[in-house]
Design a protein around this motif. Structure first.
Motif, PDB file in Angstrom:
ATOM      1  N   ASN A 147      53.676  81.165   7.696  1.00  0.00           N
ATOM      2  CA  ASN A 147      52.481  81.158   6.841  1.00  0.00           C
ATOM      3  C   ASN A 147      52.828  81.809   5.494  1.00  0.00           C
ATOM      4  N   PRO A 148      52.823  81.027   4.393  1.00  0.00           N
ATOM      5  CA  PRO A 148      53.251  81.582   3.109  1.00  0.00           C
ATOM      6  C   PRO A 148      52.124  82.241   2.301  1.00  0.00           C
ATOM      7  N   VAL A 149      50.911  82.259   2.859  1.00  0.00           N
ATOM      8  CA  VAL A 149      49.762  82.707   2.049  1.00  0.00           C
ATOM      9  C   VAL A 149      49.522  84.207   2.215  1.00  0.00           C
ATOM     10  N   LEU A 150      49.693  84.921   1.127  1.00  0.00           N
ATOM     11  CA  LEU A 150      49.455  86.366   1.114  1.00  0.00           C
ATOM     12  C   LEU A 150      47.959  86.636   1.300  1.00  0.00           C
ATOM     13  N   ALA A 167      57.272  76.187  -2.058  1.00  0.00           N
ATOM     14  CA  ALA A 167      56.193  77.183  -1.944  1.00  0.00           C
ATOM     15  C   ALA A 167      56.317  78.033  -0.685  1.00  0.00           C
ATOM     16  N   LYS A 195      58.579  80.826  -1.501  1.00  0.00           N
ATOM     17  CA  LYS A 195      57.926  81.775  -2.413  1.00  0.00           C
ATOM     18  C   LYS A 195      56.970  82.661  -1.613  1.00  0.00           C
ATOM     19  N   GLY A 196      56.286  82.042  -0.633  1.00  0.00           N
ATOM     20  CA  GLY A 196      55.373  82.815   0.212  1.00  0.00           C
ATOM     21  C   GLY A 196      56.115  83.832   1.084  1.00  0.00           C
ATOM     22  N   TYR A 197      57.307  83.455   1.533  1.00  0.00           N
ATOM     23  CA  TYR A 197      58.146  84.400   2.302  1.00  0.00           C
ATOM     24  C   TYR A 197      58.486  85.600   1.408  1.00  0.00           C
ATOM     25  N   ASP A 202      56.825  86.636  -1.259  1.00  0.00           N
ATOM     26  CA  ASP A 202      55.587  87.397  -1.511  1.00  0.00           C
ATOM     27  C   ASP A 202      55.253  88.311  -0.334  1.00  0.00           C
ATOM     28  N   ARG A 203      55.371  87.763   0.889  1.00  0.00           N
ATOM     29  CA  ARG A 203      54.852  88.489   2.058  1.00  0.00           C
ATOM     30  C   ARG A 203      55.898  89.408   2.697  1.00  0.00           C
TER      31      ARG A 203
END
Ligand SMILES: Cc1cc2nc3c(=O)[nH]c(=O)nc-3n(C[C@H](O)[C@H](O)[C@H](O)COP(=O)(O)O)c2cc1C
Length: 200
Positions: A45-48, A92, A95-97, A99-100
């Motif tokens: 899940n890439p969403v912060l 993306a 990028k989510g990895y 970010d999180r």
């Protein structure tokens, strides 16, 4: 040495995955241990989430999926990233990895107004592919931007040393076997160059 290989490509038959497989195979041949995390296979899940924005310093525990990836990163002496250039950047999901997983309190913190990388001592190898030829990426300034915004900014912040960023352009349908083999050998060579002597 223990290695983590982070891969971001949804298609198992992609050239990105072929390169990542060769990297892991060469590490194994040299006696290293490695673990591959394909973010698509994992359904990462890439969403912060709102509660993750401030990171996880002190008493705040990260969610299970982040903790698992952080544990793998902590246990690795080197981490490799494999991804295709999508819109001159990373997919993306990767990028989510970033970010999180590379969160405040785990990958970096602030002390005395300065950022400190908390993952110092780890090495990184980045391997990317694109449809555009290397020459065109350099001419347009994209390559410089990638090195500044993706490689230097992300890894310097975390204190990770980038040993090498290998990029293969003109990865298009119909890639010749000779070119594919040469690129795969370049990845194997990079493994031997950076990790050829097995420590301890
Ligand atoms: C959404 C998307 C965006 C892309 N953007 C770029 C780009 O900005 N520059 C480029 O050279 N190639 C771009 N490509 C092409 C990929 O880099 C290309 O699929 C890759 O080189 C082929 O390697 P693969 O077999 O690992 O997918 C894009 C592809 C997709 C699907």
């Amino acid at each position: 040495m223990n290695h983590l290989i982070v891969v971001a490509h949804p298609k198992p038959e992609s050239f990105t995955i072929a390169l990542a497989n060769a990297y892991g195979d060469e590490l194994e041949r040299l006696g290293h241990r490695s673990q591959t995390r394909n973010l698509y296979t994992l359904g990462f899940n890439p969403v912060l989430a709102p509660g993750e924005v401030g990171g996880f310093a002190a008493d705040r525990e990260a969610p299970e999926d982040i903790r698992r990836e952080q544990q793998l990163l902590s246990a690795a002496g080197a981490v490799a990233f494999f991804y295709p250039l999508w819109w001159a950047s990373m997919p993306a999901i990767l990028k989510g990895y970033i970010d999180r997983v590379l969160s405040y309190g785990f990958a970096y913190d602030y002390k005395g107004g300065n950022i400190h990388g908390l993952l110092a001592g780890k090495k990184s190898v980045i391997v990317t592919v694109s449809a555009e030829p290397n020459k065109a990426l350099k001419k347009s300034g994209e390559w410089k931007a990638i090195q500044t915004l993706l490689d230097a900014h992300i890894f310097d912040t975390c204190g990770i040393e980038v040993s090498e960023h290998l990029h293969f352009g003109e990865i298009l349908p119909g890639l010749s076997k000779a070119d594919a083999d040469a690129h795969i050998e370049a990845v194997r060579y990079a493994v031997r160059k950076h990790f050829g002597v097995v420590p301890g």
